[in-house]
Design a protein around this motif. Structure first.
Motif, mmCIF file in Angstrom:
data_model
loop_
_atom_site.group_PDB
_atom_site.id
_atom_site.type_symbol
_atom_site.label_atom_id
_atom_site.label_comp_id
_atom_site.label_asym_id
_atom_site.label_seq_id
_atom_site.Cartn_x
_atom_site.Cartn_y
_atom_site.Cartn_z
ATOM 1 N N ARG A 124 0.812 -1.218 0.000
ATOM 2 C CA ARG A 124 0.000 0.000 0.000
ATOM 3 C C ARG A 124 0.850 1.274 0.000
ATOM 4 N NH1 ARG A 124 -5.245 1.319 1.196
ATOM 5 N NH2 ARG A 124 -5.761 -0.779 1.928
ATOM 6 N N ALA A 125 1.794 1.384 0.898
ATOM 7 C CA ALA A 125 2.510 2.648 1.067
ATOM 8 C C ALA A 125 3.560 2.897 -0.011
ATOM 9 C CB ALA A 125 3.165 2.699 2.445
ATOM 10 N N THR A 126 4.206 1.842 -0.504
ATOM 11 C CA THR A 126 5.292 2.022 -1.475
ATOM 12 C C THR A 126 4.803 2.050 -2.915
ATOM 13 O OG1 THR A 126 5.730 -0.346 -1.761
ATOM 14 C CG2 THR A 126 6.824 0.773 0.095
ATOM 15 N N GLY A 127 3.616 1.494 -3.187
ATOM 16 C CA GLY A 127 3.128 1.395 -4.552
ATOM 17 C C GLY A 127 3.782 0.285 -5.343
ATOM 18 N N ARG A 128 4.566 -0.575 -4.685
ATOM 19 C CA ARG A 128 5.245 -1.651 -5.408
ATOM 20 C C ARG A 128 4.314 -2.831 -5.637
ATOM 21 N NH1 ARG A 128 10.913 -2.989 -2.627
ATOM 22 N NH2 ARG A 128 9.488 -3.678 -0.975
ATOM 23 N N ILE A 141 7.796 -6.145 -10.024
ATOM 24 C CA ILE A 141 7.107 -6.177 -11.309
ATOM 25 C C ILE A 141 6.826 -4.771 -11.814
ATOM 26 C CG2 ILE A 141 4.996 -6.922 -12.479
ATOM 27 C CD1 ILE A 141 6.931 -9.165 -11.716
ATOM 28 N N ALA A 142 6.357 -3.900 -10.932
ATOM 29 C CA ALA A 142 6.017 -2.540 -11.320
ATOM 30 C C ALA A 142 5.942 -1.688 -10.063
ATOM 31 C CB ALA A 142 4.687 -2.490 -12.070
ATOM 32 N N THR A 143 6.038 -0.387 -10.250
ATOM 33 C CA THR A 143 5.842 0.565 -9.164
ATOM 34 C C THR A 143 4.842 1.620 -9.631
ATOM 35 O OG1 THR A 143 8.094 0.255 -8.321
ATOM 36 C CG2 THR A 143 6.914 2.220 -7.605
ATOM 37 N N VAL A 144 3.785 1.781 -8.858
ATOM 38 C CA VAL A 144 2.762 2.775 -9.157
ATOM 39 C C VAL A 144 3.018 3.983 -8.271
ATOM 40 C CG1 VAL A 144 0.285 3.249 -9.240
ATOM 41 C CG2 VAL A 144 1.127 0.939 -9.724
ATOM 42 N N SER A 145 3.074 5.159 -8.862
ATOM 43 C CA SER A 145 3.253 6.380 -8.080
ATOM 44 C C SER A 145 1.974 6.658 -7.296
ATOM 45 C CB SER A 145 3.571 7.557 -9.011
ATOM 46 O OG SER A 145 3.737 8.747 -8.278
ATOM 47 N N VAL A 146 2.077 6.685 -5.965
ATOM 48 C CA VAL A 146 0.894 6.819 -5.119
ATOM 49 C C VAL A 146 1.126 7.869 -4.036
ATOM 50 C CG1 VAL A 146 0.177 4.427 -5.486
ATOM 51 C CG2 VAL A 146 1.637 4.983 -3.522
#
Length: 400
Positions: A124-128, A141-146
């Motif tokens: 949740r906090a890292t967006g990973r 796999i991916a990182t979502v900017s959150v």
């Protein structure tokens, strides 16, 4: 009828005094093996209240290894424990055979891959987004900017046509809104639905997939009665391009169901196709069915507010993860909204606060913990991804 016993305390027992977790798995296996056994039927006549008894190719084939994640071989071996069960966690090594991955940030979603041996988990906090599998290091796999303060990475599901397109969909908080994004591994996430209102001080929301291939987005609201055309407090039903799904009440609107407050999880029943949402009201936790138009009476209610979170709906049952109660809650169902027998609390305190839940293609349960920052006990191996493997129906063996 005698008064039901009170809920068992959710505190984590010490390693010296707790019963081996194997007993909890045997109880869970027995419960899941008898889903269709009934002794009484509760017709859908109104709110129900809580009772307790105590892959080969594709872009994910060889993703990059997550940086700064020490392999298990660099960790000291766990100390021997009583009865051959092994001791408690030591560093990031957890001897529990059900634990798939350790030392993660609190997880908000689990999406099991078609091989049923691995899953994608969302921090949740890292967006990973990480791929986890027993005996292997987590892989990025991916990182979502959150915006972590606004909810972070709230939900994650595989594309309804994942076998063909290898796409993922995530529900994420940004500094200005909540939104649904499409993830193609190796490319930046692409927003497909934006402008979902943020809920101040609340990280609620969930993402699911309907049996008809629709993406289902459960959104929170900061008031009991948001505007009818607001995307807050709704179940949104969209296609994979973010457009309103066919047969929505309003063909030009993504809104499918209204009347939610702070949803914690979403699941679709394998047998009936009914979509379910766990929700938190001011006075109770509830299980709601997603229907066209306003939600009706809850299908089930928890006056003690155990913190309902992720859910799964295998044939004949609904299983709800509970954060505050640190347990799984099992309801036997005979039809959407009709329940039979006596519900049960399982795995009470075994892993601490449980959040996301997912059903694998092989019928096993995947869970994620949310112990860090949760106000309760934290093990050195938290947070963890867990794969519950009950014994076979033939009665042989235990968890592997």
């Amino acid at each position: 009828m005698s008064r039901p016993p009170s809920r068992v305390s959710a505190r984590r027992p010490s390693a010296r005094t707790r019963r081996p977790r194997l007993l909890a798995f045997l109880v869970l296996a027995l419960a899941l093996a008898t889903l269709l056994t009934s002794c009484a039927t509760f017709p859908d006549t109104g709110p129900k209240t809580w009772r307790d008894k105590v892959e080969g190719g594709g872009p994910l084939a060889n993703p990059p290894r997550i940086p700064d994640q020490p392999p298990d071989s660099q960790q000291p071996p766990p100390p021997p424990g009583e009865n051959g069960q092994g001791g408690g966690p030591t560093g990031c090594v957890d001897p529990d055979p059900q634990v798939v991955a350790t030392c993660l940030n609190p997880l908000s979603a689990v999406a099991v891959l078609p091989d049923a041996q691995s899953a994608l988990v969302a921090e949740r906090a890292t967006g990973r987004v990480l791929r986890v599998q027993k005996g292997k290091d987590p892989q990025l796999i991916a990182t979502v900017s959150v915006d972590a303060g606004g909810g972070g990475l709230i939900g994650l599901v595989l594309s309804p046509s994942y076998q063909e397109d290898q796409l993922l969909y995530a529900y994420a908080a940004t500094p200005t809104d909540h939104r649904v994004v499409r993830i193609a591994v190796g490319d930046p996430p692409v927003p497909i639905l934006t402008g979902i209102p943020r809920t101040p001080g609340n990280d609620s929301g969930a993402l699911g997939v309907g049996r008809d291939g629709a993406l289902l987005v459960a959104t929170g609201a900061d008031s009991p009665n948001p505007a009818p055309d607001s995307l807050a407090g709704k179940v949104l039903r969209i296609d994979t391009f973010g457009r309103p799904f066919r047969d929505n009440p309003n063909p030009r609107s993504p809104i499918y169901t209204s009347g939610l407050r702070a949803p914690g999880g979403m699941c679709t029943a394998l047998d009936s196709g009914a979509a379910w949402v766990t929700d938190h009201l001011a006075e109770r936790d509830v299980l709601q069915r997603a229907v066209p138009g306003p939600v009706g009476d809850p299908a089930w209610s928890w006056p003690d507010r155990p913190g309902v979170a992720g859910c799964i709906a295998p044939p004949g049952a609904i299983v709800v993860a509970e954060r505050g109660a640190s347990a799984l809650y099992l309801l036997h169902s005979t039809a959407p909204g009709a329940f039979t027998g006596t519900p049960r609390s399982l795995l009470v305190g075994a892993y601490g606060r449980l959040g996301p839940a997912a059903l694998a293609p092989d019928g096993l349960l995947w869970l994620g913990t949310v112990n860090k920052g949760g106000g309760g006990p934290v093990a050195s191996s938290d947070d963890r991804a867990i794969r519950i493997q009950p014994p076979s129906a033939g009665g042989g063996g235990g968890p592997d």
